[in-house]
Design a protein around this motif. Structure first.
Motif, mmCIF file in Angstrom:
data_model
loop_
_atom_site.group_PDB
_atom_site.id
_atom_site.type_symbol
_atom_site.label_atom_id
_atom_site.label_comp_id
_atom_site.label_asym_id
_atom_site.label_seq_id
_atom_site.Cartn_x
_atom_site.Cartn_y
_atom_site.Cartn_z
ATOM 1 N N GLN A 24 7.559 -45.067 6.668
ATOM 2 C CA GLN A 24 7.625 -46.321 5.918
ATOM 3 C C GLN A 24 6.514 -46.336 4.884
ATOM 4 O OE1 GLN A 24 6.631 -50.095 7.878
ATOM 5 N NE2 GLN A 24 8.657 -50.800 7.215
ATOM 6 N N HIS A 25 6.903 -46.647 3.646
ATOM 7 C CA HIS A 25 5.955 -46.763 2.535
ATOM 8 C C HIS A 25 5.899 -48.210 2.072
ATOM 9 C CE1 HIS A 25 5.647 -42.439 0.781
ATOM 10 N NE2 HIS A 25 5.809 -42.390 2.075
ATOM 11 N N GLU A 26 4.764 -48.575 1.492
ATOM 12 C CA GLU A 26 4.638 -49.850 0.807
ATOM 13 C C GLU A 26 3.958 -49.582 -0.528
ATOM 14 O OE1 GLU A 26 2.616 -54.258 1.213
ATOM 15 O OE2 GLU A 26 2.763 -52.993 2.991
ATOM 16 N N LYS A 27 4.690 -49.898 -1.602
ATOM 17 C CA LYS A 27 4.161 -49.739 -2.962
ATOM 18 C C LYS A 27 4.608 -50.925 -3.800
ATOM 19 C CE LYS A 27 4.275 -44.689 -3.456
ATOM 20 N NZ LYS A 27 4.934 -43.601 -4.197
ATOM 21 N N HIS A 28 3.711 -51.424 -4.610
ATOM 22 C CA HIS A 28 4.030 -52.494 -5.564
ATOM 23 C C HIS A 28 4.741 -53.662 -4.884
ATOM 24 C CE1 HIS A 28 2.881 -49.408 -8.399
ATOM 25 N NE2 HIS A 28 3.900 -48.653 -8.030
ATOM 26 N N GLY A 29 4.311 -54.003 -3.668
ATOM 27 C CA GLY A 29 4.879 -55.131 -2.947
ATOM 28 C C GLY A 29 6.218 -54.854 -2.289
ATOM 29 N N GLN A 30 6.706 -53.630 -2.348
ATOM 30 C CA GLN A 30 7.983 -53.279 -1.720
ATOM 31 C C GLN A 30 7.731 -52.389 -0.501
ATOM 32 O OE1 GLN A 30 10.242 -51.428 -4.958
ATOM 33 N NE2 GLN A 30 11.627 -53.171 -4.803
ATOM 34 N N THR A 31 8.471 -52.650 0.567
ATOM 35 C CA THR A 31 8.406 -51.831 1.770
ATOM 36 C C THR A 31 9.767 -51.178 1.961
ATOM 37 O OG1 THR A 31 6.799 -53.345 2.727
ATOM 38 C CG2 THR A 31 7.895 -51.838 4.242
ATOM 39 N N TYR A 32 9.769 -49.870 2.218
ATOM 40 C CA TYR A 32 11.008 -49.117 2.351
ATOM 41 C C TYR A 32 10.759 -47.866 3.173
ATOM 42 C CZ TYR A 32 8.663 -46.892 -1.583
ATOM 43 O OH TYR A 32 7.724 -46.299 -2.380
ATOM 44 N N TRP A 33 11.842 -47.188 3.548
ATOM 45 C CA TRP A 33 11.786 -45.979 4.360
ATOM 46 C C TRP A 33 12.112 -44.759 3.508
ATOM 47 C CZ3 TRP A 33 9.776 -46.330 9.093
ATOM 48 C CH2 TRP A 33 9.779 -47.577 9.708
ATOM 49 N N VAL A 103 -0.345 -45.523 1.130
ATOM 50 C CA VAL A 103 0.983 -46.136 1.023
ATOM 51 C C VAL A 103 1.768 -46.062 2.322
ATOM 52 C CG1 VAL A 103 1.115 -45.692 -1.452
ATOM 53 C CG2 VAL A 103 2.154 -44.067 0.145
ATOM 54 N N ARG A 105 2.840 -46.847 6.001
ATOM 55 C CA ARG A 105 2.715 -47.978 6.918
ATOM 56 C C ARG A 105 3.116 -47.607 8.342
ATOM 57 N NH1 ARG A 105 -0.204 -48.982 3.766
ATOM 58 N NH2 ARG A 105 -0.178 -50.585 2.179
#
Length: 147
Positions: A24-33, A103, A105
């Motif tokens: 899981q990454h978090e960049k620029h307020g977005q969390t995604y896999w 980045v 998570r």
């Protein structure tokens, strides 16, 4: 400003007992896999990059399989261009633990059938599911998968 460099990224597909490993990454307020993996460094083979990235992101050593398919990520404004190379792999050692990159998570197993319900970038969910069912990739080049 456009970055006129093409970034090469390896992505590692590990499926065990109908579960797939994702980070899981978090960049620029977005969390995604994402599939574990990352950028290839100068002088590094794709396999070496994949093994290094697996250790950095998930604390795992792996044995790599052959290239399954590739995709590109090119946004409409063309501010970046990434070529993603997808490889299957099997775990040979280590202890699952999320890496220290800012980045990152989480790193965890997900039921492969849940992939369509997750935000996964680039979106190669259908190709991963098809490969999992048949152990064959339908196409080598998947085209642009920017979302």
């Amino acid at each position: 400003m456009k970055n006129h460099q093409i970034r090469n990224r390896v992505a590692v597909i590990i499926v065990e007992e109908d579960k797939i490993l994702l980070v899981q990454h978090e960049k620029h307020g977005q969390t995604y896999w994402l599939l574990p993996g990352g950028g290839v460094e100068f002088g590094e083979t794709l396999e070496e990059a994949a093994k290094r990235e697996m250790m950095e992101e998930a604390n795992l050593t792996v044995e790599m399989g052959d290239l399954l398919f590739l995709s590109e990520s090119i946004p409409p404004d063309q501010h970046r261009h990434v070529i993603n190379y997808y490889f299957p792999a099997t775990i040979t050692g280590g202890h699952l633990q999320v890496g220290a990159d800012d980045v990152l998570r989480d790193v965890q197993w997900h039921w492969i059938e849940d992939l369509p319900h997750l935000v996964v970038y680039p979106n190669t969910v259908n190709e991963i599911l098809a490969w999992h069912r048949t152990q064959k990739a339908e196409r080598l080049s998947l085209g642009n998968r920017w979302e």
